[in-house]
Design a protein around this motif. Structure first.
Motif, mmCIF file in Angstrom:
data_model
loop_
_atom_site.group_PDB
_atom_site.id
_atom_site.type_symbol
_atom_site.label_atom_id
_atom_site.label_comp_id
_atom_site.label_asym_id
_atom_site.label_seq_id
_atom_site.Cartn_x
_atom_site.Cartn_y
_atom_site.Cartn_z
ATOM 1 N N VAL A 173 0.904 -1.178 0.069
ATOM 2 C CA VAL A 173 -0.096 0.031 0.053
ATOM 3 C C VAL A 173 0.946 1.166 0.044
ATOM 4 O O VAL A 173 2.154 1.245 0.200
ATOM 5 C CB VAL A 173 -0.892 0.140 1.360
ATOM 6 N N VAL A 209 -3.085 0.005 -3.184
ATOM 7 C CA VAL A 209 -4.079 0.647 -2.362
ATOM 8 C C VAL A 209 -3.509 1.812 -1.883
ATOM 9 O O VAL A 209 -2.226 1.991 -1.481
ATOM 10 C CB VAL A 209 -4.268 -0.327 -1.355
ATOM 11 N N SER A 246 -10.434 1.297 -3.527
ATOM 12 C CA SER A 246 -9.256 0.751 -2.812
ATOM 13 C C SER A 246 -8.372 1.938 -2.094
ATOM 14 O O SER A 246 -7.264 1.876 -2.089
ATOM 15 C CB SER A 246 -8.279 0.312 -4.033
#
Length: 354
Positions: A173, A209, A246
């Motif tokens: 992420v 993400v 996301s």
């Protein structure tokens, strides 16, 4: 009000006294320029049911050009990875303020990365970071490169977008640190464009993400939200950003953007003052994409009992919104586990419902 849900604090910072000179912001007069250990954090959160935390990089000194050339510009961020390795594996050095038993609290950590330098440099950095992390590499769930103090356009550079796509392919992420309060709406507009560019042409399963820090730091001193252009721009950006499934938001960092006269008032007064912002975030992202974060120890500057006070503010949001227990579980920890891809063993330790 509901209390007792297991908490994953999605945003904390830690650093030992011996490494304070490596912090880019740690001037002698800064109230945070002293050791902030896991022992200190546990004292600040007691007796709340904190089951784990996500550590965020602390903006160590770095040099992007030197990093690309020979790796020397990455020395201090990699030192931070080694520091988190000691916490995550329960291997403290004397005086660092944590024990072997504290290792289970480190749910994940998010180091710095040279995102603007492009994919090739990122590959080299990741190899060095993995070496520094050793057996704690599985705790690394993403990376951050602070944008709040960088020149306009940084997040839209070719190298930056390349690096974000690389993170997505590798399952990491990206934590987004922007500041509308002090940098204006362009930080929000560029965040929207950054996400669009990073996902453009990328299969959904490989899209990075994004986890937005601190409500994107809106100006919480605004009084008339109906006419204030900064609030309107922030609200519009929240609903635009939330369209990307996301993208997640942290309920964190609020004290830093408040007027000093508000910070130490009763929880009820603070909640009433910032409810418009909290309500927008809840409406835009929903409980399954917002998560509790304290921003400890930054939250303590000028605020008495900051961690517990912020917990009560988020608890009051859950109560006033009449959320079901399943939604509260997500805010207090489930969303963080989902967004960061944190695995828990045994699963019943947290009893979160997704």
């Amino acid at each position: 009000m509901a209390e007792g849900f297991p908490i994953i604090d999605s945003h904390i910072h830690l650093y030992p006294e011996s490494e304070i000179p490596t912090l880019s912001w740690a001037t002698p007069e800064n109230p945070l320029a002293k050791q902030h250990s896991l022992e200190d954090y546990k004292a600040a959160t007691s007796p709340s049911p904190v089951k784990g935390f996500v550590f965020l990089e602390t903006d160590r000194k770095h040099d992007l050009a030197a990093g690309v050339k020979d790796g020397s510009g990455w020395e201090y961020p990699l030192m931070e990875v080694s520091w988190l390795r000691r916490i995550a594996l329960g291997q403290p050095k004397p005086g660092e303020g944590h024990t072997a038993e504290d290792a289970s609290l480190c749910s994940a950590y998010i180091p710095w990365a040279p995102i603007p330098s492009g994919a090739d440099a990122m590959e080299k950095y990741l190899a060095k970071a993995e070496e520094a992390a050793g057996d704690s590499w599985g705790n690394v769930r993403g990376f951050r490169y602070l944008l709040q103090d960088k020149p306009d356009g940084t997040a839209l550079g070719e190298g930056f977008i390349e690096s974000l796509k690389l993170l997505g392919r590798k399952g990491y992420v990206f934590d987004v640190g922007v500041n509308q309060h002090h940098r204006g709406r362009i930080q929000l507009e560029e965040t929207v464009e950054m996400i669009d560019k990073a996902h453009d042409g990328v299969p959904e399963e490989e899209q990075v993400v994004f986890i937005l820090n601190h409500l994107c730091k809106p100006d919480l001193t605004v009084i008339n939200i109906h006419t204030d252009t900064s609030f309107i721009a922030w609200r519009t950006a929240m609903f635009t950003l939330s369209k990307c499934s996301s993208t997640y938001m942290k309920l964190s960092g609020g004290f830093s953007e408040m007027d000093d006269s508000l910070k130490n008032r009763p929880v009820e007064d603070i909640f009433e003052a910032i409810m418009p912002w909290l309500s927008v975030v809840l409406a835009a992202f929903g409980p399954s994409r917002i998560m509790f974060g304290s921003d400890w120890p930054v939250c303590t500057v000028g605020v008495d009992g900051a961690w517990e006070k912020w917990r009560q503010i988020v608890d009051r949001l859950c109560y006033m919104a009449s959320l079901e227990d399943e939604d509260k579980e997500m805010i207090w920890g489930g969303t963080a586990l989902k967004a960061y891809g944190i695995q828990t063993e045994p699963r019943s330790q947290f009893e979160f419902v997704y």
